[in-house]
Design a protein around this motif. Structure first.
Motif, PDB file in Angstrom:
ATOM      1  N   CYS A 128     -10.603 -44.506  25.845  1.00  0.00           N
ATOM      2  CA  CYS A 128     -10.568 -43.083  24.289  1.00  0.00           C
ATOM      3  C   CYS A 128     -11.763 -41.787  24.498  1.00  0.00           C
ATOM      4  O   CYS A 128     -11.521 -40.957  24.277  1.00  0.00           O
ATOM      5  N   ILE A 129     -12.429 -42.312  24.313  1.00  0.00           N
ATOM      6  CA  ILE A 129     -13.938 -41.633  24.601  1.00  0.00           C
ATOM      7  C   ILE A 129     -14.037 -40.605  25.726  1.00  0.00           C
ATOM      8  O   ILE A 129     -14.051 -39.438  25.290  1.00  0.00           O
ATOM      9  N   ILE A 157     -20.838 -19.022  25.586  1.00  0.00           N
ATOM     10  CA  ILE A 157     -19.813 -18.815  24.992  1.00  0.00           C
ATOM     11  C   ILE A 157     -21.235 -19.126  23.477  1.00  0.00           C
ATOM     12  O   ILE A 157     -21.467 -18.274  22.469  1.00  0.00           O
ATOM     13  N   PHE A 158     -22.952 -19.009  23.418  1.00  0.00           N
ATOM     14  CA  PHE A 158     -23.646 -19.156  23.124  1.00  0.00           C
ATOM     15  C   PHE A 158     -24.194 -17.847  22.434  1.00  0.00           C
ATOM     16  O   PHE A 158     -24.494 -17.299  21.325  1.00  0.00           O
ATOM     17  N   ALA A 195     -11.690 -37.724  24.894  1.00  0.00           N
ATOM     18  CA  ALA A 195     -11.745 -36.647  24.120  1.00  0.00           C
ATOM     19  C   ALA A 195     -12.987 -36.141  24.476  1.00  0.00           C
ATOM     20  O   ALA A 195     -13.123 -34.648  24.798  1.00  0.00           O
ATOM     21  N   THR A 196     -13.620 -37.172  25.645  1.00  0.00           N
ATOM     22  CA  THR A 196     -14.612 -36.308  26.546  1.00  0.00           C
ATOM     23  C   THR A 196     -14.296 -34.854  27.323  1.00  0.00           C
ATOM     24  O   THR A 196     -14.682 -33.352  27.228  1.00  0.00           O
ATOM     25  N   TYR A 241     -25.570 -17.685  14.382  1.00  0.00           N
ATOM     26  CA  TYR A 241     -27.379 -17.476  15.375  1.00  0.00           C
ATOM     27  C   TYR A 241     -26.991 -16.468  16.325  1.00  0.00           C
ATOM     28  O   TYR A 241     -26.330 -15.403  16.797  1.00  0.00           O
ATOM     29  N   PHE A 265     -12.335 -32.242  24.993  1.00  0.00           N
ATOM     30  CA  PHE A 265     -13.476 -31.390  25.119  1.00  0.00           C
ATOM     31  C   PHE A 265     -14.134 -29.581  25.455  1.00  0.00           C
ATOM     32  O   PHE A 265     -14.333 -29.350  24.757  1.00  0.00           O
ATOM     33  N   CYS A 275     -12.034 -27.774  25.891  1.00  0.00           N
ATOM     34  CA  CYS A 275     -11.610 -27.059  25.056  1.00  0.00           C
ATOM     35  C   CYS A 275     -12.564 -25.925  25.130  1.00  0.00           C
ATOM     36  O   CYS A 275     -13.091 -25.052  24.303  1.00  0.00           O
ATOM     37  N   PHE A 276     -14.362 -25.990  25.247  1.00  0.00           N
ATOM     38  CA  PHE A 276     -15.337 -25.683  24.974  1.00  0.00           C
ATOM     39  C   PHE A 276     -14.987 -24.769  25.562  1.00  0.00           C
ATOM     40  O   PHE A 276     -15.493 -23.366  25.581  1.00  0.00           O
ATOM     41  N   LEU A 291     -14.017 -16.539  24.553  1.00  0.00           N
ATOM     42  CA  LEU A 291     -15.031 -15.489  23.932  1.00  0.00           C
ATOM     43  C   LEU A 291     -15.572 -14.806  24.471  1.00  0.00           C
ATOM     44  O   LEU A 291     -16.310 -13.017  24.250  1.00  0.00           O
ATOM     45  N   LEU A 338     -18.202 -28.093  18.150  1.00  0.00           N
ATOM     46  CA  LEU A 338     -17.160 -26.870  18.638  1.00  0.00           C
ATOM     47  C   LEU A 338     -17.047 -25.623  17.214  1.00  0.00           C
ATOM     48  O   LEU A 338     -17.132 -24.392  17.517  1.00  0.00           O
ATOM     49  N   LYS A 384     -11.303 -48.616  24.287  1.00  0.00           N
ATOM     50  CA  LYS A 384     -12.372 -47.748  23.931  1.00  0.00           C
ATOM     51  C   LYS A 384     -13.319 -46.425  24.347  1.00  0.00           C
ATOM     52  O   LYS A 384     -13.563 -45.059  24.044  1.00  0.00           O
ATOM     53  N   HIS A 409     -19.365 -15.885  20.986  1.00  0.00           N
ATOM     54  CA  HIS A 409     -19.026 -16.893  20.405  1.00  0.00           C
ATOM     55  C   HIS A 409     -18.497 -15.924  18.720  1.00  0.00           C
ATOM     56  O   HIS A 409     -17.650 -16.350  18.917  1.00  0.00           O
ATOM     57  N   ALA A 452     -13.037 -21.971  24.903  1.00  0.00           N
ATOM     58  CA  ALA A 452     -13.304 -21.779  24.174  1.00  0.00           C
ATOM     59  C   ALA A 452     -13.831 -20.187  25.005  1.00  0.00           C
ATOM     60  O   ALA A 452     -14.374 -18.971  24.524  1.00  0.00           O
ATOM     61  N   PHE A 468     -17.618 -33.186  18.371  1.00  0.00           N
ATOM     62  CA  PHE A 468     -16.992 -33.017  18.948  1.00  0.00           C
ATOM     63  C   PHE A 468     -16.075 -31.322  18.204  1.00  0.00           C
ATOM     64  O   PHE A 468     -16.968 -30.220  19.032  1.00  0.00           O
TER      65      PHE A 468
END
Lengths: 350, 525
Positions: free
Chosen positions: A5-6, A156-157, A9-10, B511, A13, A16-17, A24, B503, A2, A160, A20, B499
């Motif tokens: 997997c986390i 990104i904030f 995934a992290t 915002y 993420f 991807c973050f 952008l 995203l 488990k 976006h 992105a 996640f």
């Protein structure tokens, strides 16, 4: 299992973050090239005798390649559009993490701004800075009320909503950018004579603000603490207007702190600058021809009065600058060719 | 402090950190400190109102509790004869009622002054103009950012429950009452929790387990997704549509009602998701406020699924007491005489229903739009009840009423009807709304979509795609909830979902600079 997997995934993420975010964020390669200037410093050699800081009056009016060619002085321009004096201070602080030049040249026009001005210009100057205490300081000093620190740390904030306006430029320069400057110099070879120069409007108060002086003091103290000579200059652009009252205040400051101040506006003729041929936008900024003339004039001053040595005999340095000047010449040729062929410049990156 | 602001995110991180590192017994106090900070950050006027509500609620509750305890002690006295005990009970009840009335009057008074005084003054002035009187009243102009209607109702329910002596034990201290009334996740737009439901979690100072924490984060992120990606992207179009009702009529009114239904749902449920999720991070379970309302097959069912805590509040503290009041009971006899047995029995119910929906409308906003909207809801519910025998006969005759297709038709019909009357919320006045309705029938073909382009609404094609995808996500989440599929979801899947939501909201949310930080729609109710 488990946990594994986390973890996966992290990691996915985070990738991807960051992807992105990279996608952008504006690339400044096909337009608004000035936004790419700040970041380019980190990829350059950091062994400079002279460091320029300031607004467009430094990155469009002085040519490090010419300074090398004529005097063997290595230099870099950490300039940015409407670079405010606190941004100049923090960019200098940031640069001093990597190198200690002999001379810092600061263009004093930024003294006229005492408070944060515009988010757009803040972004052009600060987005390219690497995360450091200097960057945090620059952000806090520059932010307008609607801005947040978080959006500078994670752009990104801020960007976006560009998902709606992505172009081929964003994909083309996703992985790597090209250079837009030559050691911080933004080249323009076109000509637009300074025919009509508007009068400077009358101001209610000609005194520079407290905040401007605070950061000028900081720049002075920083240079002093590092044993760097600080040279205050006013580039010879005839608009925006440089008022005699401003000139007097800078002279008083320079006298008080035993600094040198050179107002190139008064010495433009001596430097051989002709505002019919040496400016590309009617006197706001010099073109390459004007920048090279001004750099020759400044180089003489740096070599004679500040004792900067000619390093062209240093093989390692010469090799680096040989390549730099080659790129510089190539772009100049390309731009001149385009001006002949299309009547406009199309090459801004190399 | 807006839930969607970066200040709130920072505030939440600090409060959570403080909560997790504090020893258990200090956690409620820390939470009260956080509530106070949240109030102050939202404005001093709002803070003063919250403080006054807390103080009066606590004091009235304390006095009622003391009376109850004194009664119990006296009743335990074996020497007390039956008649004396009865008299004592009556006297205590009267005294408790006095304190309840006092508490209710003060709290409703604060609500009336801050929220309704302008409306009352406006109507008084209009009446004075009609009567030719030279009289001008003016109301107070408070820009309250905290949801006063929500926390006042929480306070009223606490006092009433204490008065009734059911369900609720009196709070031990002012801190506990203040913690309950000003619990910051509920302060903006509810839910309207009851003291007996909220207090155990609130005072326990419990740290949630990993799964609970993850569920809380997931809920918060889904709330942000609904609010920032769907509601705030579509809201500007709704504003344009309703600001110029003369330009956007006919088919555009239908577009307005569907757009607004989506905006309101995404906005309100998004805000509640954030509130519930934030509470979960503190190990506190908050009453759910929605149960997939757009799957309702009738208006009555819709109101059992939409804003559940408000509906339950009105039912428990207005509908039932009013229905059982002596005035209503006395009314049955004459109404039977006039309308006959069948209808006569229902007359008091209809009166109470009308009062209930009038109050519901008024609670939503100090304007005639909301009152008419509330009364329309009430009228539809009454008509539906009256026609129910007809429906039954119809359904008995035609077998298709049991089919899924008919079920889907009922859902779509209820959605359209609710959306149709809900636009009373957003048009400038009752007359404007009625004009808009009329244009649907009168100008649909002529002044429909041909008159103005849909792109005049400030929505690009890509905006429409994002909203459509957002709506699909909300529908899928509704189905997911109905099947309770989330119960078997692994932690890994939950983390992945978090996640993805983060995203999606980060990229497609509205915002930052260029967008106004928007308060939740229900906050102004």
């Amino acid at each position: 299992m488990k946990r594994l997997c986390i973890c996966v995934a992290t990691i996915a993420f985070v990738i991807c973050f960051l992807s992105a975010q990279r996608l952008l964020a504006p690339k400044y390669m096909e337009s608004l090239h000035e936004g790419a200037l700040t970041a380019e410093y980190y990829d350059d050699e950091k062994d400079n005798d002279v460091l320029f800081i300031g607004d467009c009056e430094v990155y469009e009016n002085f040519s490090p390649a010419e300074l090398w060619k004529a005097y063997g002085i290595t230099s870099y321009i950490r300039g940015g559009p409407q670079q405010l004096i606190w941004q100049s201070y923090y960019l200098l602080l940031d640069a001093l993490r990597y190198e200690t030049p002999d001379v810092v040249v600061f263009n004093v026009l930024a003294m006229k701004y005492d408070a944060p001005q515009s988010e757009a210009y803040n972004r052009l100057n600060l987005d390219g800075m690497r995360l450091s205490r200097a960057k945090l300081g620059a952000i806090l000093a520059s932010m307008t009320p609607e801005e947040t620190v978080l959006s500078y740390i994670f752009p990104i904030f801020r960007y976006h909503d560009r998902w709606n306006a992505l172009t081929s430029e964003d994909l083309k320069y996703f992985a790597a950018s090209e250079s837009v400057s030559h050691s911080g110099y933004y080249m323009r070879n076109d000509v637009k004579p300074a025919n009509i120069v508007p009068e400077g409007p009358k101001l209610a108060d000609y005194r520079f603000g407290e905040n401007s002086y605070k950061y000028l003091d900081k720049i002075t103290a920083l240079c002093e603490s590092k044993g760097i000579d600080l040279l205050l200059v006013k580039a010879p652009t005839i608009y925006p207007h440089w008022y005699p009252q401003w000139d007097e205040q800078i002279r008083d400051y320079a006298d008080e702190h035993r600094l040198r101040f050179v107002n190139f506006l008064e010495r433009a003729e001596e430097a051989g600058i002709d505002f019919d041929t040496d400016t590309y936008d009617g006197g706001l900024h010099l073109n390459r021809r004007g920048a090279e003339k001004l750099t020759d004039f400044l180089g003489k001053l740096l070599a004679e009065d500040y004792g900067l040595e000619d390093r062209r005999t240093d093989a390692a340095v010469a090799a680096i600058w040989r390549e730099k000047t080659r790129d510089y010449e190539r772009m100049a040729e390309a731009q001149l060719r385009e001006l002949d062929e299309y009547g406009e410049i199309r090459t801004f990156t190399y | 402090m807006y839930f969607t602001s970066s200040a709130f995110v920072l505030f939440l991180v600090v409060v959570l950190t403080g909560y997790y590192v504090s020893p258990g017994r200090f956690r409620p106090v820390w939470l009260l400190f956080a509530n106070s900070f949240f109030c102050v950050a939202s404005g001093w006027a709002g803070t003063a109102c919250v403080a006054a509500t807390c103080l009066t609620t606590w004091y009235a509750g304390k006095r009622m509790d003391r009376l109850s305890k004194s009664l119990a002690a006296r009743l335990a006295d074996a020497d007390l004869v039956s008649s004396e005990a009865k008299a004592l009970r009556r006297r205590t009840k009267e005294q408790k009622r006095l304190w309840l009335l006092l508490g209710v009057c003060v709290n409703v008074g604060i609500l009336a002054v801050t929220k309704y005084s302008g409306f009352f003054a406006q109507n008084l002035n209009a009446m004075a103009r009609v009567l030719g009187l030279s009289f001008t009243a003016s109301g107070f102009d408070f820009a309250l950012t905290l949801g006063i209607s929500f926390y006042t109702f929480k306070a009223l329910s606490y006092m009433t429950d204490l008065y009734r002596g059911k369900k609720t034990e009196a709070a031990g201290s002012l801190v506990q009452v203040a913690l309950f009334v000003s619990f910051f996740p509920e302060l903006v737009q509810g839910p309207i929790s009851r003291y007996c439901d909220l207090s155990p979690g609130l005072f326990a100072g419990r740290i949630p387990c990993r799964d609970e924490f993850c569920a809380g984060v997931q809920r918060i992120l889904f709330g942000f997704f609904k609010k920032l990606v769907v509601a705030d992207r579509l809201l500007p179009a709704v504003v344009i549509l309703t600001k110029s009702p003369d330009e956007f009529k006919g088919a555009y009114v239908l577009l307005t009602m569907w757009f607004y239904a989506v905006v309101l749902f995404a906005d309100f449920t998004g805000g509640i998701d954030i509130a519930v999720g934030v509470a979960k991070l503190f190990g506190i379970d908050v009453t759910e406020n929605f149960n997939r309302p757009f799957y309702s097959k009738s208006i009555a069912e819709y109101w059992r699924r939409w804003h559940i805590t408000m509906g339950a509040w009105f039912k428990d503290y207005l509908f039932y007491p009013l229905s059982a009041s002596s005035a209503m009971l006395k009314l049955i006899k004459p109404s039977k005489r006039i309308f006959g047995k069948g209808v006569g029995v229902r007359i008091p119910v209809y009166i109470v229903t009308t009062v209930l929906w009038f109050t519901t409308g008024l609670w939503h906003g100090a304007s005639w739009n909301f009152i008419v909207w509330g009364l329309t809801n009430g009228a539809i519910i009454i008509v539906s009840q009256e026609l129910s025998p007809l429906y039954k006969r119809f359904h008995a005759r035609f077998a298709f009423s049991e089919t899924p297709v008919y079920g889907a038709f009922q859902i779509v019909r209820t959605f359209c009807l609710m959306s149709f009357i809900r636009v009373f919320d957003i048009y400038a006045g009752v007359g404007v709304t009625l004009g808009a309705y009329a244009s649907v029938f009168a100008d649909f073909g002529r002044e429909g979509f041909a008159a103005r382009s849909v792109l005049d609404l400030g929505l690009s094609v890509s905006d429409c795609v994002v909203v459509a995808l957002g709506v699909c996500v909300m529908i899928s989440a509704g189905l997911w909830t109905r099947r309770a599929a989330y119960k078997g979801t692994s932690l890994t899947a939950r983390v992945c979902l978090c996640f993805l939501l983060f995203l999606a909201t980060t990229v497609f949310g509205c915002y930052g600079i260029g967008y106004d930080a928007k308060q939740f729609i229900y906050n102004r109710f």
